[in-house]
Scaffold this motif. Sequence first.
Motif, PDB file in Angstrom:
ATOM      1  N   LYS A 217       0.746  -1.263  -0.174  1.00 13.66           N
ATOM      2  CA  LYS A 217       0.057   0.068   0.054  1.00 13.66           C
ATOM      3  C   LYS A 217       1.044   1.338   0.082  1.00 13.66           C
ATOM      4  O   LYS A 217       0.688   2.152  -0.516  1.00 13.66           O
ATOM      5  N   ARG A 218       2.025   1.364   0.769  1.00 16.36           N
ATOM      6  CA  ARG A 218       2.725   2.521   0.904  1.00 16.36           C
ATOM      7  C   ARG A 218       3.516   2.609  -0.617  1.00 16.36           C
ATOM      8  O   ARG A 218       3.746   3.744  -0.869  1.00 16.36           O
ATOM      9  N   ALA A 219       3.841   1.574  -1.327  1.00 18.60           N
ATOM     10  CA  ALA A 219       4.913   1.591  -2.410  1.00 18.60           C
ATOM     11  C   ALA A 219       3.856   1.766  -3.498  1.00 18.60           C
ATOM     12  O   ALA A 219       4.512   1.715  -4.667  1.00 18.60           O
ATOM     13  N   TYR A 220       2.553   1.863  -3.567  1.00 18.45           N
ATOM     14  CA  TYR A 220       1.562   1.504  -4.619  1.00 18.45           C
ATOM     15  C   TYR A 220       1.860   2.638  -5.693  1.00 18.45           C
ATOM     16  O   TYR A 220       1.775   2.618  -6.785  1.00 18.45           O
ATOM     17  N   ASP A 221       1.845   3.988  -4.916  1.00 10.62           N
ATOM     18  CA  ASP A 221       1.828   5.028  -5.862  1.00 10.62           C
ATOM     19  C   ASP A 221       3.284   5.524  -6.176  1.00 10.62           C
ATOM     20  O   ASP A 221       3.268   5.839  -7.659  1.00 10.62           O
ATOM     21  N   ARG A 222       4.229   5.412  -5.614  1.00 13.54           N
ATOM     22  CA  ARG A 222       5.801   5.889  -5.980  1.00 13.54           C
ATOM     23  C   ARG A 222       6.267   4.682  -6.747  1.00 13.54           C
ATOM     24  O   ARG A 222       7.356   5.167  -7.621  1.00 13.54           O
ATOM     25  N   ASP A 223       6.188   3.519  -6.363  1.00 12.82           N
ATOM     26  CA  ASP A 223       6.797   2.524  -6.785  1.00 12.82           C
ATOM     27  C   ASP A 223       5.911   1.244  -7.392  1.00 12.82           C
ATOM     28  O   ASP A 223       5.925   0.315  -6.451  1.00 12.82           O
TER      29      ASP A 223
END
Length: 384
Positions: A217-223
């Motif tokens: 969830k944390r990496a979904y937007d940036r990576d």
Amino acid sequence: MWKTVRRAAQATGHLLLAAAMAFGMWIFICVLLITAIGTLAVVGAWLLPETLLLIRRIAGAKRQLTASWTGVRIPEAYQPLTGTVRERFRTAVRDPGTLTDFRWMVAYYLYGALLFVALPLWPVGLVVDGVWSGLLRREPVVLPLIEKVADLEADWSTALLKPSPKARLTRRVEELAATRADAIAAHGAELRRIERDLHDGAQANLVALSLRIGLAKRAYDRDPDTARKLLDEAQDQAEQALTELRNVVRGIHPPILTDRGLVGAVRALAAGSGLQVAIDDGGMDEGVRAPAAVEAAAYFVVAESLTNAAKYSGSPRADVRLVRTKRGLRVRVSDVAGGGGADETSGSGLLGMRRRVAALDGTVDVSSPVGGPTVIEVELPCVW
């Protein structure tokens, strides 16, 4: 004719042993007198439990002798003589089996003495009867008479040595108490196993799954690529957690029992055992099924037996037999060509099997002589 002679010879042997035991009982009166005097004098009260142990052995020998003639085992029902002298004395006096043994001894002094006195007259009777039978051309009367006397002696001994209803009830209560304790211990061990399997398996996988989903969830937007990789790992972790949960559920009640029944489940066990297993289902594929608890116990007995056979026996083959009896279900597993020498104290498998079966008031018989084979036979009572 020869059958009558052979049977009369066997009866004579039985009566000779019974008369010899009666003679020994008369000698034993000296021990009884010493015990009585010592008990009345208080200082010799410790003699009573020891003497009763001797009487139990004598009565046990008589039970075996009678059973060898009748073919019917006479059960025993004694309370264990353990603890301090005072406790042993109290148990010896209060045990219903003590009264049963003394009642038999008093009666045996009488009819055993008659046997001992009558035995020397038998050869004379046989000769006279044989002569008259030859002259009259008829079958000797004394030969059937000897067999009838042996039957009568065995019937009296059986009636006198059979435990009283109170003794049987006391013994049954003790057995149920022991069975209940074993069932509670087995239940506690099973709960600890389930807790351990959930904690070390499914719970650990679910925690890892939660962490991976959080990272995704944390990496979904940036990576997005990293997030996709984490989600793939989370999916694998979820599948692994489901597998662990299935294994835990299978340990409680195998779903295959519900789907295929006991015979089908045993065939699946045989297919995955790595052994050549011959299965005799006794026609259990048809008709009424046993209760779920009985099927589960039988399933785990076969599973444990086949696992042990594959690991330790060295035999490439095994036999499994399921038999529906009037009183329940009989399960027999043999490793056919194994090395034998199974030790119940070296592991928890056979002990767990005994506890599981005892919880259902069943019995386990393990035969494993050195050189093999190992045969495990289980009786599980149930109503069909």
